[in-house]
Write an enzyme that holds these catalytic residues in place. Structure first.
Site, PDB file in Angstrom:
ATOM      1  N   CYS A 234      29.607   2.853  17.505  1.00 34.47           N
ATOM      2  CA  CYS A 234      28.271   2.346  17.180  1.00 34.47           C
ATOM      3  C   CYS A 234      27.760   3.075  15.947  1.00 34.47           C
ATOM      4  O   CYS A 234      27.663   4.309  15.960  1.00 34.47           O
ATOM      5  CB  CYS A 234      27.318   2.553  18.351  1.00 34.47           C
ATOM      6  SG  CYS A 234      25.597   2.117  17.972  1.00 34.47           S
TER       7      CYS A 234
ATOM      8  N   TYR B 298      -0.662  12.816  27.864  1.00 35.21           N
ATOM      9  CA  TYR B 298       0.685  12.242  27.982  1.00 35.21           C
ATOM     10  C   TYR B 298       1.689  13.204  27.339  1.00 35.21           C
ATOM     11  O   TYR B 298       2.461  12.841  26.466  1.00 35.21           O
ATOM     12  CB  TYR B 298       0.765  10.862  27.325  1.00 35.21           C
ATOM     13  CG  TYR B 298      -0.334   9.910  27.725  1.00 35.21           C
ATOM     14  CD1 TYR B 298      -0.213   9.128  28.871  1.00 35.21           C
ATOM     15  CD2 TYR B 298      -1.492   9.790  26.960  1.00 35.21           C
ATOM     16  CE1 TYR B 298      -1.221   8.245  29.235  1.00 35.21           C
ATOM     17  CE2 TYR B 298      -2.501   8.909  27.331  1.00 35.21           C
ATOM     18  CZ  TYR B 298      -2.365   8.144  28.473  1.00 35.21           C
ATOM     19  OH  TYR B 298      -3.358   7.268  28.824  1.00 35.21           O
TER      20      TYR B 298
ATOM     21  N   CYS C 209       4.071   4.282  19.854  1.00 31.42           N
ATOM     22  CA  CYS C 209       5.321   3.555  19.658  1.00 31.42           C
ATOM     23  C   CYS C 209       5.094   2.047  19.713  1.00 31.42           C
ATOM     24  O   CYS C 209       6.061   1.281  19.669  1.00 31.42           O
ATOM     25  CB  CYS C 209       6.355   3.970  20.705  1.00 31.42           C
ATOM     26  SG  CYS C 209       5.827   3.662  22.403  1.00 31.42           S
TER      27      CYS C 209
END
Length: 462
Positions: free
Chosen positions: A160, A310, A410
């Site tokens: 990959c 978070y 994100c």
């Protein structure tokens, strides 16, 4: 009324790019989304799905390619579900990602912001420090590869390009192991077979290799260790037991079969240890830039309390603790908080770093109110999962008014929603979000930066 049919073939010109990196074609009053094409390209495509005025298609021929098109490095590009942008020059990938964020801010939050070109990754390929390989029993025998997009059909691979050079060696070793020792791979239909996944974490060149098994033991584990030792000087091998038949990769129990329990590393002055359960952002260089910028833009000093919502395994909390009066991390996952507590001890941060295990929306309002009263300066760092922050946190921000807010995201979509509520360009009316007549959130956006954590893919960090 649109005149486009499922399974129909059409020829059109791509007019713009969508938020997921796909091309957009206007056809007979319908908006058609076609992946792996570029602006200005004339393409022949087949319509796969039609829903109202929206359709989804697949390119069957690039009739007139754009100058920006490049040859993908991956042999199974368009088959594997991992990358969406290998066909686009890297400089234009960066411009596309910053435009996606700018468009989301405008369309969702009515914020017209300057979003500079995305901060590039030092590595366009080979940047990932983590590999997750499904291993399955198929009609062709044991297959190692990646799942095709939105399916559990494995696309076989031998390497990959967005993984480091060790990826091909790992795949070769797994294939050799199951072949030489007759070890079975997992079959989702029958829920039988042993090897389900292989997960690898790279810690500064030292590999933590985990074989996920549908059983309590790994057959012929000594044979696998021998094969791995032929390829790698320093590694650990773990067995993870997961007998569930669902999308969860790792089970709760790990058994160390070879090598060290954890490997030590250091970044931005913080010592940390990585084990098979640790979470670390997959692009080391870009992660470092984001954390450096978060520290810079926070303007923290010895009189500042930083609340890291978070906070995960506490890496960013520890970085802030070294530069501020106190840093408080809030995280719901107990295992992550335990790792953060270990991080605190390892770096001698007792008294300046605190880790709280609780849902952010439940405890953050109280923590923020308390710290705001006791400290002259308070900085709030938000680094939520893809779904963004809870409405209770928005209300806590309005009530306690931290001096500065750093938001790491994100998801451009949920970032835009949350920023709109914080700066006041959006307001809630019942269950709906509507445009505010007057921005009244009490905050202004000072800086927006995007980062290419995941080159060759549609994903962007902000």
């Amino acid at each position: 009324m649109n005149h486009i049919e499922k399974n129909g073939e059409y020829v059109g010109v791509v007019s713009k790019m969508g938020a997921n990196g796909e091309g957009i074609i206007k056809e007979n009053g319908c908006t058609v989304f076609v992946p792996f094409v570029l602006i200005g390209e004339k393409v022949r495509y087949k319509v796969l799905k039609v829903k109202g005025g929206i359709a989804f298609g697949k390119a069957t021929e690039i009739c007139a390619p754009a100058e920006e098109r490049v040859r993908p490095k991956c042999k199974v590009y368009e088959k594997c579900g991992g990358c969406q942008l290998q066909h686009l020059k890297y400089k234009l990938q960066l411009a596309l990602k910053s435009r996606i964020v700018k468009d989301c801010l405008s369309k969702i939050a009515f914020i017209d912001a300057d979003v500079p070109a995305c901060v590039r990754s030092d590595l366009e390929y080979g940047y990932r420090n983590k590999l997750q390989l499904p291993v399955r029993a198929t009609e062709y025998g044991v297959t190692v590869g990646f799942f095709a997009q939105n399916s559990h059909r494995i696309v076989p691979i031998s390497d990959c390009p967005i993984q480091p050079e060790w990826c091909g060696k790992i795949i070769s070793a797994v294939k050799k192991y199951v072949s030489e020792y007759g070890v079975s791979a997992y079959d989702e239909k029958t829920e039988s077979g042993i090897v389900k996944h292989v997960v690898v974490r790279d810690v500064s060149g030292k590999l933590i290799i985990t074989v996920v098994a549908n059983g309590d033991e790994l057959p012929e584990s000594d044979g696998l260790i021998r094969i791995l030792r032929e390829q790698f000087k320093v590694f650990s091998l773990y067995l993870n037991i997961n007998k569930r038949n669902d999308n969860v990769i790792l089970g709760e129990k790990f058994v160390r079969l070879y090598g060290k329990n954890k490997y030590a590393a250091r970044d931005l002055g913080v010592k940390y240890e990585v084990g098979p359960e640790s979470f670390v952002q997959i692009n080391d260089g870009v992660r470092r830039r984001i954390y450096q910028d978060a520290l810079k833009y926070s303007e923290t000093d010895e009189n500042t309390t930083v609340i890291d919502a978070y906070s995960g395994a506490g890496m960013l909390t520890a970085i802030f603790a070294k530069k501020s009066k106190k840093a408080i991390g809030v995280e719901i996952v107990k295992e992550a908080v335990n790792i953060a507590d270990d991080l605190k001890k390892l770096n001698g941060l007792n008294g300046v770093m605190e880790n709280v295990c609780a849902p952010c929306e439940e405890v953050l309002p109280e923590i923020m109110a308390k710290e705001r009263k006791e400290n002259s300066k308070c900085v709030l760092v938000l680094d939520p999962p893809r779904q963004g922050i809870d409405g209770k946190i928005i209300e806590a921000i309005k009530a306690s008014v931290p001096d500065r807010i750093i938001y790491i995201s994100c998801s451009p979509q949920t970032l835009s929603r949350d920023l709109g509520l914080i700066v006041g360009t959006l307001e809630r009316k019942g269950d709906a979000l509507v445009k505010s007549e007057v921005a009244s959130g009490g905050y202004e956006i000072e800086t927006i930066k995007t980062y290419d954590m995941f080159p060759q893919t549609k994903h962007v960090e902000t």
